[in-house]
Scaffold this motif. Structure first.
Motif, PDB file in Angstrom:
ATOM      1  N   GLN A  91     -11.405 -21.217 -16.364  1.00  0.00           N
ATOM      2  CA  GLN A  91     -11.808 -22.073 -17.475  1.00  0.00           C
ATOM      3  C   GLN A  91     -10.716 -23.101 -17.793  1.00  0.00           C
ATOM      4  O   GLN A  91     -10.988 -24.276 -18.003  1.00  0.00           O
ATOM      5  CB  GLN A  91     -12.131 -21.210 -18.713  1.00  0.00           C
ATOM      6  CG  GLN A  91     -12.645 -21.983 -19.918  1.00  0.00           C
ATOM      7  CD  GLN A  91     -13.850 -22.879 -19.586  1.00  0.00           C
ATOM      8  OE1 GLN A  91     -14.742 -22.498 -18.802  1.00  0.00           O
ATOM      9  NE2 GLN A  91     -13.860 -24.103 -20.149  1.00  0.00           N
ATOM     10  N   GLN A  92      -9.472 -22.614 -17.783  1.00  0.00           N
ATOM     11  CA  GLN A  92      -8.355 -23.525 -18.066  1.00  0.00           C
ATOM     12  C   GLN A  92      -8.202 -24.546 -16.931  1.00  0.00           C
ATOM     13  O   GLN A  92      -7.841 -25.698 -17.189  1.00  0.00           O
ATOM     14  CB  GLN A  92      -7.056 -22.732 -18.232  1.00  0.00           C
ATOM     15  CG  GLN A  92      -7.037 -21.891 -19.496  1.00  0.00           C
ATOM     16  CD  GLN A  92      -5.631 -21.807 -20.103  1.00  0.00           C
ATOM     17  OE1 GLN A  92      -5.013 -22.817 -20.388  1.00  0.00           O
ATOM     18  NE2 GLN A  92      -5.161 -20.593 -20.299  1.00  0.00           N
ATOM     19  N   ILE A 115     -10.607 -25.828 -15.179  1.00  0.00           N
ATOM     20  CA  ILE A 115     -11.640 -26.849 -15.424  1.00  0.00           C
ATOM     21  C   ILE A 115     -11.182 -27.818 -16.514  1.00  0.00           C
ATOM     22  O   ILE A 115     -11.261 -29.042 -16.375  1.00  0.00           O
ATOM     23  CB  ILE A 115     -12.971 -26.171 -15.820  1.00  0.00           C
ATOM     24  CG1 ILE A 115     -13.579 -25.467 -14.600  1.00  0.00           C
ATOM     25  CG2 ILE A 115     -13.965 -27.174 -16.398  1.00  0.00           C
ATOM     26  CD1 ILE A 115     -14.751 -24.556 -14.907  1.00  0.00           C
ATOM     27  N   GLU A 116     -10.658 -27.252 -17.599  1.00  0.00           N
ATOM     28  CA  GLU A 116     -10.215 -28.098 -18.721  1.00  0.00           C
ATOM     29  C   GLU A 116      -9.099 -29.049 -18.302  1.00  0.00           C
ATOM     30  O   GLU A 116      -9.079 -30.222 -18.687  1.00  0.00           O
ATOM     31  CB  GLU A 116      -9.738 -27.218 -19.881  1.00  0.00           C
ATOM     32  CG  GLU A 116     -10.885 -26.538 -20.620  1.00  0.00           C
ATOM     33  CD  GLU A 116     -10.409 -25.459 -21.590  1.00  0.00           C
ATOM     34  OE1 GLU A 116     -11.231 -24.625 -21.962  1.00  0.00           O
ATOM     35  OE2 GLU A 116      -9.216 -25.457 -21.950  1.00  0.00           O
ATOM     36  N   GLY A 144     -10.276 -31.892 -16.151  1.00  0.00           N
ATOM     37  CA  GLY A 144     -10.890 -32.870 -17.060  1.00  0.00           C
ATOM     38  C   GLY A 144      -9.826 -33.756 -17.703  1.00  0.00           C
ATOM     39  O   GLY A 144      -9.981 -34.981 -17.783  1.00  0.00           O
ATOM     40  N   LEU A 168     -15.439 -30.937 -10.190  1.00  0.00           N
ATOM     41  CA  LEU A 168     -15.460 -30.482 -11.581  1.00  0.00           C
ATOM     42  C   LEU A 168     -16.903 -30.284 -12.042  1.00  0.00           C
ATOM     43  O   LEU A 168     -17.232 -29.289 -12.706  1.00  0.00           O
ATOM     44  CB  LEU A 168     -14.744 -31.500 -12.474  1.00  0.00           C
ATOM     45  CG  LEU A 168     -14.680 -31.163 -13.957  1.00  0.00           C
ATOM     46  CD1 LEU A 168     -13.853 -29.904 -14.188  1.00  0.00           C
ATOM     47  CD2 LEU A 168     -14.090 -32.312 -14.756  1.00  0.00           C
ATOM     48  N   HIS A 169     -17.775 -31.219 -11.636  1.00  0.00           N
ATOM     49  CA  HIS A 169     -19.178 -31.135 -11.996  1.00  0.00           C
ATOM     50  C   HIS A 169     -19.785 -29.843 -11.433  1.00  0.00           C
ATOM     51  O   HIS A 169     -20.519 -29.123 -12.125  1.00  0.00           O
ATOM     52  CB  HIS A 169     -19.898 -32.376 -11.444  1.00  0.00           C
ATOM     53  CG  HIS A 169     -21.324 -32.453 -11.868  1.00  0.00           C
ATOM     54  ND1 HIS A 169     -21.683 -32.729 -13.175  1.00  0.00           N
ATOM     55  CD2 HIS A 169     -22.469 -32.268 -11.163  1.00  0.00           C
ATOM     56  CE1 HIS A 169     -22.996 -32.698 -13.261  1.00  0.00           C
ATOM     57  NE2 HIS A 169     -23.504 -32.430 -12.047  1.00  0.00           N
ATOM     58  N   THR A 170     -19.427 -29.534 -10.195  1.00  0.00           N
ATOM     59  CA  THR A 170     -19.939 -28.321  -9.548  1.00  0.00           C
ATOM     60  C   THR A 170     -19.404 -27.065 -10.255  1.00  0.00           C
ATOM     61  O   THR A 170     -20.138 -26.101 -10.494  1.00  0.00           O
ATOM     62  CB  THR A 170     -19.463 -28.267  -8.070  1.00  0.00           C
ATOM     63  OG1 THR A 170     -19.597 -29.557  -7.512  1.00  0.00           O
ATOM     64  CG2 THR A 170     -20.244 -27.248  -7.276  1.00  0.00           C
ATOM     65  N   MET A 171     -18.089 -27.097 -10.575  1.00  0.00           N
ATOM     66  CA  MET A 171     -17.456 -25.926 -11.213  1.00  0.00           C
ATOM     67  C   MET A 171     -18.038 -25.671 -12.607  1.00  0.00           C
ATOM     68  O   MET A 171     -18.206 -24.518 -13.010  1.00  0.00           O
ATOM     69  CB  MET A 171     -15.941 -26.155 -11.354  1.00  0.00           C
ATOM     70  CG  MET A 171     -15.178 -26.087 -10.047  1.00  0.00           C
ATOM     71  SD  MET A 171     -13.563 -26.854 -10.206  1.00  0.00           S
ATOM     72  CE  MET A 171     -12.625 -25.492 -10.798  1.00  0.00           C
ATOM     73  N   SER A 172     -18.339 -26.754 -13.328  1.00  0.00           N
ATOM     74  CA  SER A 172     -18.838 -26.620 -14.692  1.00  0.00           C
ATOM     75  C   SER A 172     -20.296 -26.177 -14.648  1.00  0.00           C
ATOM     76  O   SER A 172     -20.848 -25.698 -15.588  1.00  0.00           O
ATOM     77  CB  SER A 172     -18.740 -27.930 -15.444  1.00  0.00           C
ATOM     78  OG  SER A 172     -17.433 -28.422 -15.354  1.00  0.00           O
TER      79      SER A 172
END
Lengths: 447, 120
Positions: B23-24, B26-27, B30, B116-120
């Motif tokens: 999660q971190q 991904i953040e 971003g 990032l789009h895929t991970m989210s």
């Protein structure tokens, strides 16, 4: 566990956030990110425990922030995290007081993590030291010196005066009267309480070693001096040095001590550099130093310099009911320390305690009580549990202050018992007539 | 991008910084996508104006962040850019280097945004 506040000052928002999140992996860390030096400076009131500082910031250079922070918070650890390797800058910043310096590379996370842990451990150790110092201070509070007698009240009054000025204190008293306890109480209740208290038993150090023990030495000062050693005086600088049994110091050493006390400075053996001293001196002796001066064993000039405020500790036998006060205190203390039920001292046992001379003073009373607590099977300590085991039978014999006639009877009685009531042998040993002993027996004066 | 072509970045170091918390990760990707583009704009503007000191400062500032993603090609350019910005002889090459850096990074950022789009 209280939180550990870390400021990260980093103009790259992404990198700063990354360091912040990394350090926050430890839940004890409370991390704040600032993108400018100004933001860091205006938030110092939050009292960070550590600052991680980027060397190049848009508004301030790393060294100017370092100086500004250390102006108000000289002990605050600042770690410089720089974008480039520059040995000259690193050396300069470390000299200016930076805690550490490292370059942003693949090891940054581990190095910052480790340095934060190290600083946190130091902070905890410092806190522990402060707590321990406070506990030691409480231990040597005046109220922990027990007794209500006039003799001990006079001692308290003098101790109180000793606190008000940095005067040398000389404590005179028999062995076991608590000379070191009084010295510590003076130190830990004075303005020097947070500075070191260093005790030196002069009698316990061989005369050929005492100079190096007291004043220290440099490497190579003499054969066997393989490293530098800081002497006791230097260790005590800012605080108090207690020279126990000063009367045992050799004349040669006395002259060296006198010079140090006159000049308030010393140099280590093998070095001419003078070290300034700011020391409270407390000395003690069981000897009569005035007599030692008369006999040529103690320098007169040193005697007057050391005399300062003399505090004479009364022997326990002159402290009346303090014997019982102390006995009860030692009983409670020993029971508590050994998880034993609380014990009382019976009236008979108290009488026995009061009838003894205590050549070993308070130290001896403490040992007698501890043994009595162990020997008694009930919650009351009886006279049978009180055992005196003194080596000084003369002072004990003389303690009760009898008439000469009474002493004579005691002596004759003692030797009769020793010689299985053989009057002839006893008379011969005491060089008195047999008739004298028979007369004393007839009159029921002995036996 | 050809699916068989290796990615121009690597998330291993970033993940290590964040205790391998996805999660971190991904953040922070971003945040990286948000903070780098304005820096590239600033780089271009300053290079065009001949403000080489400022170019060196920006390059120095973003270098550690690029290193976290192991953006090797971009790192190579940015190190040169840092040196050339301070060197009179090579300053005329700065604009070309900034252009190269921009292209390299914009390409990497685009792939990263897709991931990032895929991970989210």
């Amino acid at each position: 566990m209280s939180s550990f506040k870390i400021f990260i000052v980093e103009d790259d928002r992404f990198y700063g956030e990354l360091l912040k999140r990394h350090l926050q992996l430890n839940p004890e860390n409370e991390v704040y990110l600032y993108l400018t030096g100004k933001d860091c400076l205006t938030n110092l009131h939050l009292k960070p425990d550590m600052i991680s500082l980027d060397y190049r910031l848009p508004d301030f250079s790393g060294d100017s922030i370092l100086k500004k922070v250390h102006f108000d918070y000289p002990d605050l650890p600042i770690v410089i995290v720089s974008g480039q390797e520059d040995v000259k800058t690193a050396v300069y910043l470390l000299k200016e007081g930076a805690y550490d310096y490292f370059v942003k590379d693949q090891d940054t996370q581990d190095r910052l993590w480790n340095v934060a842990n190290k600083i946190r451990e130091n902070k905890q150790l410092k806190r522990e030291i402060t707590v321990l110092k406070e506990e030691v201070g409480k231990k040597y509070n005046f109220t922990n010196i027990k007794g209500n007698s006039t003799a001990i009240k006079n001692v308290f009054s003098l101790m109180d005066r000793a606190l008000k000025a940095r005067i040398t204190v000389s404590i005179i008293g028999e062995t076991g009267t608590g000379k070191e306890l009084v010295a510590k109480a003076i130190h830990y209740n004075s303005t020097r309480a947070n500075q070191p208290f260093v005790a030196v038993n002069v009698a316990a150090i061989p005369s050929e070693l005492i100079e190096s023990e007291l004043f220290g030495y440099e490497k190579g000062a003499f054969t066997g001096a393989s490293t530098r050693k800081i002497g006791k005086f230097e260790q005590a600088n800012g605080g108090t040095i207690f020279l126990d049994e000063i009367g045992e110091m050799s004349l040669n050493m006395q002259s060296k001590l006198l010079r140090v006390l006159q000049e308030n400075e010393l140099s280590r053996l093998g070095d001419n550099t003078l070290i300034k001293l700011d020391i409270r001196l407390i000395v003690s002796t069981h000897k009569n130093l005035a007599d030692e001066v008369k006999n040529g064993n103690f320098r007169e000039d040193l005697y007057y310099r050391l005399l300062g405020l003399p505090i004479e500790l009364p022997p326990l036998r002159q402290r009346g009911n303090d014997i019982i006060v102390l006995a009860k205190y030692f009983t409670d203390e020993f029971c508590e320390a050994n998880n034993l039920p609380k014990k009382n001292i019976s009236l008979k046992a108290q009488e026995k305690l009061m009838s003894y001379g205590y050549p070993g003073n308070v130290r001896e009373l403490k040992a007698v009580i501890e043994l009595a607590v162990v020997l008694s099977d009930t919650t009351e300590i009886g006279p049978e549990s009180i055992n005196f085991n003194t080596t000084d039978s003369i002072s004990n014999f003389l303690f009760n202050e009898c008439t000469l006639e009474e002493y004579n009877k005691r002596i004759v009685n003692y030797f009769l018992e020793k010689n299985d009531n053989n009057v002839v042998v006893t008379a011969k040993k005491l060089n008195i007539g047999k008739s004298t002993i028979y007369r004393m027996l007839k009159n029921n004066e002995i036996g | 991008m050809n699916t068989h072509e290796p990615k121009p970045y690597n998330l291993k170091k970033l993940s290590g910084f964040l205790g391998d918390d996805p999660q971190q990760v991904i953040e922070m990707i971003g945040l990286f996508l948000e903070t780098i583009p304005p820096e590239l704009v600033l780089l271009k503007e300053n290079a065009a104006r001949g403000c080489f000191d400022e170019v060196a400062t920006i390059a120095h500032r973003i270098k550690p962040s690029l290193d976290v993603f192991d953006l090797q090609q971009a790192m190579k350019v940015i190190r040169t850019l840092e040196l050339f910005s301070k060197d009179d002889v090579h300053q005329r090459e700065v604009s070309a280097l900034v252009e190269e850096l921009t292209i390299t990074l914009e390409f990497a950022l685009k792939i990263m945004a897709d991931e990032l789009h895929t991970m989210s």
